[in-house]
Motif scaffolding. Structure first.
Motif, PDB file in Angstrom:
ATOM      1  N   GLY A  68       1.040  13.568  -5.753  1.00 59.06           N
ATOM      2  CA  GLY A  68      -0.495  13.945  -6.067  1.00 59.06           C
ATOM      3  C   GLY A  68      -1.259  12.802  -6.959  1.00 59.06           C
ATOM      4  N   ALA A  69      -0.651  12.131  -7.490  1.00 60.84           N
ATOM      5  CA  ALA A  69      -1.434  11.134  -8.476  1.00 60.84           C
ATOM      6  C   ALA A  69      -2.164   9.795  -7.500  1.00 60.84           C
ATOM      7  CB  ALA A  69      -0.704  10.504  -9.510  1.00 60.84           C
ATOM      8  N   LYS A  70      -3.303   9.518  -8.005  1.00 61.27           N
ATOM      9  CA  LYS A  70      -4.089   8.292  -7.381  1.00 61.27           C
ATOM     10  C   LYS A  70      -4.490   7.478  -8.350  1.00 61.27           C
ATOM     11  CE  LYS A  70      -6.847  10.743  -4.638  1.00 61.27           C
ATOM     12  NZ  LYS A  70      -7.882  11.085  -3.781  1.00 61.27           N
ATOM     13  N   VAL A  71      -4.335   6.160  -8.517  1.00 61.91           N
ATOM     14  CA  VAL A  71      -4.859   5.217  -9.560  1.00 61.91           C
ATOM     15  C   VAL A  71      -5.489   4.167  -8.939  1.00 61.91           C
ATOM     16  CG1 VAL A  71      -4.108   3.645 -11.207  1.00 61.91           C
ATOM     17  CG2 VAL A  71      -2.802   5.964 -11.156  1.00 61.91           C
ATOM     18  N   LEU A  72      -6.719   3.894  -9.423  1.00 60.44           N
ATOM     19  CA  LEU A  72      -7.648   2.775  -8.902  1.00 60.44           C
ATOM     20  C   LEU A  72      -7.593   1.537 -10.116  1.00 60.44           C
ATOM     21  CD1 LEU A  72      -9.704   1.569  -7.140  1.00 60.44           C
ATOM     22  CD2 LEU A  72     -11.349   2.873  -8.209  1.00 60.44           C
ATOM     23  N   LEU A  73      -7.398   0.521  -9.377  1.00 62.08           N
ATOM     24  CA  LEU A  73      -7.325  -0.418 -10.479  1.00 62.08           C
ATOM     25  C   LEU A  73      -8.403  -1.816 -10.188  1.00 62.08           C
ATOM     26  CD1 LEU A  73      -3.618  -1.219 -11.232  1.00 62.08           C
ATOM     27  CD2 LEU A  73      -5.257   0.155 -12.752  1.00 62.08           C
ATOM     28  N   ARG A  74      -9.215  -2.110 -10.905  1.00 63.17           N
ATOM     29  CA  ARG A  74     -10.069  -3.365 -10.721  1.00 63.17           C
ATOM     30  C   ARG A  74     -10.269  -4.517 -11.543  1.00 63.17           C
ATOM     31  NH1 ARG A  74     -15.851  -0.024  -9.135  1.00 63.17           N
ATOM     32  NH2 ARG A  74     -14.860   0.851  -7.121  1.00 63.17           N
ATOM     33  N   VAL A 101      -8.958  -5.051 -17.402  1.00 61.79           N
ATOM     34  CA  VAL A 101      -8.799  -4.393 -16.240  1.00 61.79           C
ATOM     35  C   VAL A 101      -9.620  -3.017 -16.397  1.00 61.79           C
ATOM     36  CG1 VAL A 101      -6.871  -3.110 -16.883  1.00 61.79           C
ATOM     37  CG2 VAL A 101      -7.370  -3.540 -14.670  1.00 61.79           C
ATOM     38  N   LEU A 102     -10.273  -2.644 -15.331  1.00 68.63           N
ATOM     39  CA  LEU A 102     -10.841  -1.241 -15.209  1.00 68.63           C
ATOM     40  C   LEU A 102      -9.968  -0.357 -14.094  1.00 68.63           C
ATOM     41  CD1 LEU A 102     -14.603  -2.590 -14.294  1.00 68.63           C
ATOM     42  CD2 LEU A 102     -13.573  -2.010 -16.759  1.00 68.63           C
ATOM     43  N   SER A 103      -9.653   0.621 -14.650  1.00 65.45           N
ATOM     44  CA  SER A 103      -9.009   1.676 -14.184  1.00 65.45           C
ATOM     45  C   SER A 103      -9.402   3.181 -14.056  1.00 65.45           C
ATOM     46  CB  SER A 103      -7.551   1.982 -14.802  1.00 65.45           C
ATOM     47  OG  SER A 103      -7.503   2.431 -16.033  1.00 65.45           O
ATOM     48  N   LYS A 104      -8.926   4.078 -13.305  1.00 67.25           N
ATOM     49  CA  LYS A 104      -9.573   5.236 -13.095  1.00 67.25           C
ATOM     50  C   LYS A 104      -8.387   6.102 -12.363  1.00 67.25           C
ATOM     51  CE  LYS A 104     -12.244   8.910 -13.317  1.00 67.25           C
ATOM     52  NZ  LYS A 104     -12.547   9.407 -14.540  1.00 67.25           N
ATOM     53  N   SER A 105      -7.925   7.184 -13.146  1.00 63.85           N
ATOM     54  CA  SER A 105      -7.014   8.305 -12.424  1.00 63.85           C
ATOM     55  C   SER A 105      -7.797   9.319 -11.781  1.00 63.85           C
ATOM     56  CB  SER A 105      -5.997   8.659 -13.574  1.00 63.85           C
ATOM     57  OG  SER A 105      -5.091   9.541 -13.076  1.00 63.85           O
ATOM     58  N   LEU A 106      -7.391   9.127 -10.428  1.00 66.18           N
ATOM     59  CA  LEU A 106      -8.290  10.127  -9.581  1.00 66.18           C
ATOM     60  C   LEU A 106      -7.533  11.360  -8.999  1.00 66.18           C
ATOM     61  CD1 LEU A 106      -9.648   7.483  -7.291  1.00 66.18           C
ATOM     62  CD2 LEU A 106     -10.781   8.458  -9.190  1.00 66.18           C
ATOM     63  N   THR A 152       0.850   3.674 -10.820  1.00 65.12           N
ATOM     64  CA  THR A 152       0.257   2.532 -11.786  1.00 65.12           C
ATOM     65  C   THR A 152       1.373   1.411 -11.257  1.00 65.12           C
ATOM     66  OG1 THR A 152      -0.689   3.986 -13.276  1.00 65.12           O
ATOM     67  CG2 THR A 152      -0.613   1.493 -13.872  1.00 65.12           C
ATOM     68  N   LEU A 153       2.490   1.876 -11.306  1.00 66.58           N
ATOM     69  CA  LEU A 153       3.477   0.658 -10.997  1.00 66.58           C
ATOM     70  C   LEU A 153       3.527   0.180  -9.544  1.00 66.58           C
ATOM     71  CD1 LEU A 153       5.899  -1.027 -12.046  1.00 66.58           C
ATOM     72  CD2 LEU A 153       7.375   0.821 -11.609  1.00 66.58           C
ATOM     73  N   SER A 154       3.323   1.334  -8.775  1.00 64.99           N
ATOM     74  CA  SER A 154       3.137   0.758  -7.260  1.00 64.99           C
ATOM     75  C   SER A 154       1.882   0.093  -7.125  1.00 64.99           C
ATOM     76  CB  SER A 154       2.996   2.151  -6.491  1.00 64.99           C
ATOM     77  OG  SER A 154       2.922   1.925  -4.895  1.00 64.99           O
ATOM     78  N   ALA A 155       0.759   0.357  -7.736  1.00 63.61           N
ATOM     79  CA  ALA A 155      -0.393  -0.577  -7.620  1.00 63.61           C
ATOM     80  C   ALA A 155      -0.302  -1.684  -8.097  1.00 63.61           C
ATOM     81  CB  ALA A 155      -1.636   0.128  -8.329  1.00 63.61           C
ATOM     82  N   ILE A 193      -5.907  -8.731 -13.002  1.00 71.66           N
ATOM     83  CA  ILE A 193      -5.272  -8.726 -11.685  1.00 71.66           C
ATOM     84  C   ILE A 193      -6.101  -9.437 -10.626  1.00 71.66           C
ATOM     85  CG2 ILE A 193      -4.418  -6.366 -12.518  1.00 71.66           C
ATOM     86  CD1 ILE A 193      -6.480  -4.983 -10.900  1.00 71.66           C
ATOM     87  N   PRO A 194      -5.457  -9.810  -9.737  1.00 73.43           N
ATOM     88  CA  PRO A 194      -6.201 -10.508  -8.626  1.00 73.43           C
ATOM     89  C   PRO A 194      -7.086  -9.901  -7.712  1.00 73.43           C
ATOM     90  CG  PRO A 194      -3.800 -10.654  -8.398  1.00 73.43           C
ATOM     91  CD  PRO A 194      -4.039  -9.537  -9.274  1.00 73.43           C
ATOM     92  N   HIS A 195      -6.901  -8.522  -7.340  1.00 68.14           N
ATOM     93  CA  HIS A 195      -7.965  -8.041  -6.641  1.00 68.14           C
ATOM     94  C   HIS A 195      -7.923  -6.357  -6.842  1.00 68.14           C
ATOM     95  CE1 HIS A 195      -4.754  -6.697  -4.028  1.00 68.14           C
ATOM     96  NE2 HIS A 195      -4.127  -7.927  -4.270  1.00 68.14           N
ATOM     97  N   GLU A 196      -8.930  -5.782  -6.361  1.00 67.30           N
ATOM     98  CA  GLU A 196      -8.823  -4.183  -6.321  1.00 67.30           C
ATOM     99  C   GLU A 196      -7.756  -3.637  -5.786  1.00 67.30           C
ATOM    100  OE1 GLU A 196     -11.809  -0.553  -5.214  1.00 67.30           O
ATOM    101  OE2 GLU A 196     -12.762  -2.340  -5.637  1.00 67.30           O
ATOM    102  N   VAL A 197      -7.094  -2.489  -6.237  1.00 67.72           N
ATOM    103  CA  VAL A 197      -6.226  -1.797  -5.502  1.00 67.72           C
ATOM    104  C   VAL A 197      -6.240  -0.339  -5.780  1.00 67.72           C
ATOM    105  CG1 VAL A 197      -4.459  -2.280  -7.299  1.00 67.72           C
ATOM    106  CG2 VAL A 197      -3.575  -1.855  -5.138  1.00 67.72           C
ATOM    107  N   LEU A 198      -5.852   0.508  -4.760  1.00 64.92           N
ATOM    108  CA  LEU A 198      -5.853   1.877  -4.798  1.00 64.92           C
ATOM    109  C   LEU A 198      -4.193   2.279  -4.351  1.00 64.92           C
ATOM    110  CD1 LEU A 198      -7.177   4.792  -5.270  1.00 64.92           C
ATOM    111  CD2 LEU A 198      -7.915   4.713  -3.187  1.00 64.92           C
ATOM    112  N   SER A 199      -3.619   3.061  -5.110  1.00 67.55           N
ATOM    113  CA  SER A 199      -2.259   3.249  -5.109  1.00 67.55           C
ATOM    114  C   SER A 199      -2.204   4.911  -5.199  1.00 67.55           C
ATOM    115  CB  SER A 199      -1.285   2.640  -6.028  1.00 67.55           C
ATOM    116  OG  SER A 199       0.038   2.875  -5.611  1.00 67.55           O
TER     117      SER A 199
END
Length: 212
Positions: free
Chosen positions: A120-126, A152-157, A169-172, A110-116
């Motif tokens: 209640g769900a939060k997904v971090l992609l790097r 990709v690196l990801s974390k569900s927070l 994840t789709l929104s991110a 992916i081009p850059h880091e994003v948090l979506s």
């Protein structure tokens, strides 16, 4: 005599399989996209069963969360509901194929880091270097693999609800933007960095003069 009966009754039972008592997850289905001609991979992320108590007993309904993608930057999500599992999967797949969207990818990451966030769900992609792979759980992995992300690196927070995690994840992925698109939206041109020229060579030393 008791031992003989016990042995005979034991022989009548069939062998125990490795998946006894467990429901096998359906394998991803591959279909063809009518618009682009690319192969579409359909994955079942989650199947939920709900029961309604009626006069004659309980009535069951099923909902299936489906992710469809061509692994080339297009992915869609659908939630199908029906009285049978097969019908719910079919409805979810049709809904996901009709709602496919394009996402911005940079090579295999992916081009850059994003948090979506979604509910209640939060997904971090790097972004990750080549060869890293998809470091994610099964829910986030289904969306990333269908979109074509390989590193990709990801974390569900937040919440573990499968529907909310998939939508987060789709929104991110939809919030990703390439550098060219950002510059074009601002009316700027991407300046190409010229390589540094090598320093000029030093002049050779003058020969010593003979004494007069």
């Amino acid at each position: 005599m008791a031992e003989t009966n016990k042995t005979e009754s034991g022989d009548q039972r069939g062998p125990r399989g490795p998946m006894r008592g467990r429901r096998a997850r359906p394998e991803p289905e591959i279909t063809l996209d009518e618009q682009t001609g690319h192969e579409l991979t359909e994955k079942v992320v989650f199947i939920n069963r709900s029961a309604k108590v009626v006069k004659g007993g309980r009535r069951f309904n099923f909902s299936a969360l489906i992710v469809v993608g061509d692994k080339q930057g297009r992915v869609g999500v659908g939630l199908g509901k029906a009285g049978e599992v097969a019908d719910a999967i079919r409805k979810g797949g049709e809904l996901a194929r009709s709602q496919m969207v394009s996402v911005s990818l940079k090579d295999a990451t992916i081009p850059h880091e994003v948090l979506s966030r979604y509910c209640g769900a939060k997904v971090l992609l790097r972004p990750a270097s080549p060869g890293t792979g998809i470091i994610a759980g099964k829910t986030v992995r289904a969306v990333l693999e269908s979109a074509g992300v390989k590193d990709v690196l990801s974390k569900s927070l937040g919440s573990k609800n499968a529907a909310n995690v998939v939508k987060a994840t789709l929104s991110a992925l939809l919030s990703l933007r390439l550098r060219e698109a950002i510059y074009q939206g601002r009316g700027l041109e991407i300046k190409k960095v010229q390589p540094l020229a090598p320093p000029p060579a030093a002049p050779p030393p003058a020969p010593p003069q003979a004494p007069s």
